[in-house]
Scaffold this motif. Sequence first.
Motif, PDB file in Angstrom:
ATOM      1  N   CYS A   4       0.729  -1.181   0.078  1.00 55.29           N
ATOM      2  CA  CYS A   4       0.089  -0.109  -0.051  1.00 55.29           C
ATOM      3  C   CYS A   4       0.812   1.341   0.099  1.00 55.29           C
ATOM      4  O   CYS A   4       0.312   2.533  -0.108  1.00 55.29           O
ATOM      5  N   SER A   5       2.033   1.168   0.250  1.00 57.78           N
ATOM      6  CA  SER A   5       3.042   2.444   0.088  1.00 57.78           C
ATOM      7  C   SER A   5       3.058   2.883  -1.389  1.00 57.78           C
ATOM      8  O   SER A   5       2.497   2.438  -2.293  1.00 57.78           O
ATOM      9  N   ARG A   6       3.555   4.007  -1.436  1.00 58.42           N
ATOM     10  CA  ARG A   6       3.382   4.795  -2.657  1.00 58.42           C
ATOM     11  C   ARG A   6       4.404   4.205  -3.819  1.00 58.42           C
ATOM     12  O   ARG A   6       4.070   4.348  -4.836  1.00 58.42           O
ATOM     13  N   TYR A   7       5.302   3.391  -3.186  1.00 56.69           N
ATOM     14  CA  TYR A   7       6.136   2.549  -4.186  1.00 56.69           C
ATOM     15  C   TYR A   7       5.470   1.325  -4.781  1.00 56.69           C
ATOM     16  O   TYR A   7       5.982   0.778  -5.515  1.00 56.69           O
ATOM     17  N   GLY A   8       4.710   0.705  -3.883  1.00 56.89           N
ATOM     18  CA  GLY A   8       4.041  -0.548  -4.478  1.00 56.89           C
ATOM     19  C   GLY A   8       4.935  -1.683  -4.515  1.00 56.89           C
ATOM     20  O   GLY A   8       5.702  -1.637  -3.700  1.00 56.89           O
ATOM     21  N   PRO A   9       4.899  -2.349  -5.581  1.00 57.26           N
ATOM     22  CA  PRO A   9       5.698  -3.474  -5.749  1.00 57.26           C
ATOM     23  C   PRO A   9       7.135  -3.170  -6.071  1.00 57.26           C
ATOM     24  O   PRO A   9       8.101  -4.137  -6.348  1.00 57.26           O
ATOM     25  N   PRO A  33      10.279  -6.507 -10.955  1.00 57.11           N
ATOM     26  CA  PRO A  33      11.637  -6.748 -11.061  1.00 57.11           C
ATOM     27  C   PRO A  33      12.513  -5.641 -10.277  1.00 57.11           C
ATOM     28  O   PRO A  33      13.797  -5.890 -10.329  1.00 57.11           O
ATOM     29  N   PHE A  34      11.849  -4.403  -9.942  1.00 58.65           N
ATOM     30  CA  PHE A  34      12.795  -3.439  -9.540  1.00 58.65           C
ATOM     31  C   PHE A  34      12.662  -3.340  -8.100  1.00 58.65           C
ATOM     32  O   PHE A  34      13.362  -2.688  -7.300  1.00 58.65           O
TER      33      PHE A  34
END
Length: 149
Positions: A4-9, A33-34
């Motif tokens: 749920c963070s702004r960076y997601g996966p 992959p990142f």
Amino acid sequence: SFFCSRYGPDGLYVDGTFGRGGHSTEILRRLSPFGQLWAFDVDPNAVAVGRQLMDLDSRFTIMHRPFADVDRAIPPGVELSGMLLDIGFSSPQVDDGARGWSCYQDGPLDLRMNFKSGISASEWLQTVTVPELAWVLAENGEDDDPILC
């Protein structure tokens, strides 16, 4: 959801209690992959399993440190996206009588998460005074009377 963070996966996540890697494997499955996953554990056997996973997935890093060190382990300026803590001990620790946690197998009374650090419970019990033992039981036991614990 864990992402749920702004960076997601794509973010940097921490599994603070690697154990045998069940949660880490699932997080890696959901990362892009990142994304990156750093795991912490003090149990040398768990860290050995983590090193095997590190060889298989470049997004994963295992740290042989307690999760309390996360603030010193994450590089300055890197924002942590999320952290999972599954507090307790893992079933392989209980299943192995030599670790000293098992109620089902005979073994030495050890009770250390990192069996290579500090002294075992049996060694400590040979040196502790009755008042020290009573204090430990009163502070950490589930009974208010340390003599009855």
